[in-house]
Write a protein that holds these residues in place. Structure first.
Motif: not given
Ligand SMILES: Nc1ncnc2c1ncn2[C@@H]1O[C@H](COP(=O)(O)OP(=O)(O)O)[C@@H](O)[C@H]1O
Ligand SMILES: [Mg+2]
Length: 255
Positions: A231-255
């Motif tokens: 379960v801990r690993t699953a949370y880590c993987e979700h956070l890592r995946a999101r961190l790598d894709n800021p264009g999807a969620w960063l208001p104003g768009g990521g780089s």
């Protein structure tokens, strides 16, 4: 691990919040706002409180200290209010304690944080998909003229689908964040700078250290996630995946 204390007296309920947290005194002479494991929202919101709150703390954002707090069964015995007694009786064992900020006021915009801090708070909320920092529900306190962050139970909502669906970090990574209603939307002025600074600090080691703070018995297993470490690993993987894709969620768009 978070520090662990034992409750000695239930003082009063806090009826502003939906989960009816209570003020409790503990054996370390501390006074805590307790979020109960037996509240309707369940253990997952406590897990999120610890993950997002401890992440925020490590990123230098002002978050009250958190502890795990044991509620001995005797605490409920002298409680006259039936609703409170039910909640206490439903919560034996480990609960979440948040250091009470005495005399703090709910955020009303009259003393906003500086724009750089507002940007970092908004970044945290976008990254962790925290939908619960709006004008109707700011979940910010003003204390000693500073802005403090509380109540992260609504973030990381992907885990609510785990009993029926397999964990899917890529899906979370692609989920947009709507910042229109964010209570600091009008104050935050530089999301790209906040992203550059904070995303670099969210290393795998840091995320692992944050997950290690979550008590083992709050991590509910599923058919895919068969033990607490999975379960801990699953949370880590979700956070890592999101961190790598800021264009999807960063208001104003990521780089
Ligand atoms: N650490 C704290 N210090 C002082 N007051 C607090 C603290 N934590 C929560 N509160 C008060 O209790 C209310 C409910 O707490 P919150 O964590 O937002 O719970 P809920 O999940 O029920 O919304 C807050 O709006 C605030 O007024
Ligand atoms: Mg709240």
């Amino acid at each position: 691990m978070l520090d662990h204390v034992t409750a000695v007296r239930y003082v009063t309920p806090l009826r502003e919040g939906g989960s009816m947290p209570g003020v409790v005194e503990a054996d370390d002479l501390g006074t805590y706002v307790v979020k109960f494991r037996g509240a309707g929202q369940g253990l997952k919101v406590l897990v999120t409180e610890v993950i997002v709150g401890e992440l925020a703390r490590r990123l230098g954002l002002p978050v009250p200290r958190m502890v795990t707090i044991d509620l001995p069964p005797a605490i409920a015995r002298y409680e006259a209010d039936e609703e409170v007694q039910d909640l206490l009786n439903a919560s034996p064992g480990t609960n979440l304690g948040v250091d009470l900020l005495p005399g703090s006021l709910g955020y009303d915009g009259s003393r906003p944080p500086d724009p750089a801090l507002a940007s970092r708070i908004l970044w945290l909320d976008a990254f962790t998909a925290n939908v619960d920092r709006t004008w109707s529900n700011p979940n910010l306190l003003t204390w000693h003229r500073e802005t403090w962050l509380i109540d992260h139970g609504a973030a990381l909502y992907f885990h609510h689908s785990w009993p029926s669906k397999a964990p899917n970090p890529e899906r979370f990574a692609q989920q947009a964040y709507r910042a229109d209603d964010h209570v600091l939307g009008g104050v935050a002025d530089d999301l790209p700078a906040a992203h550059a600074e904070l995303s670099a600090r969210v290393t795998p080691d840091l995320v692992g250290e944050v997950l290690d703070q979550v008590p083992e018995d709050w991590l509910e297993t599923t058919t895919e996630l068969t033990d607490a470490q999975a379960v801990r690993t699953a949370y880590c993987e979700h956070l890592r995946a999101r961190l790598d894709n800021p264009g999807a969620w960063l208001p104003g768009g990521g780089s």
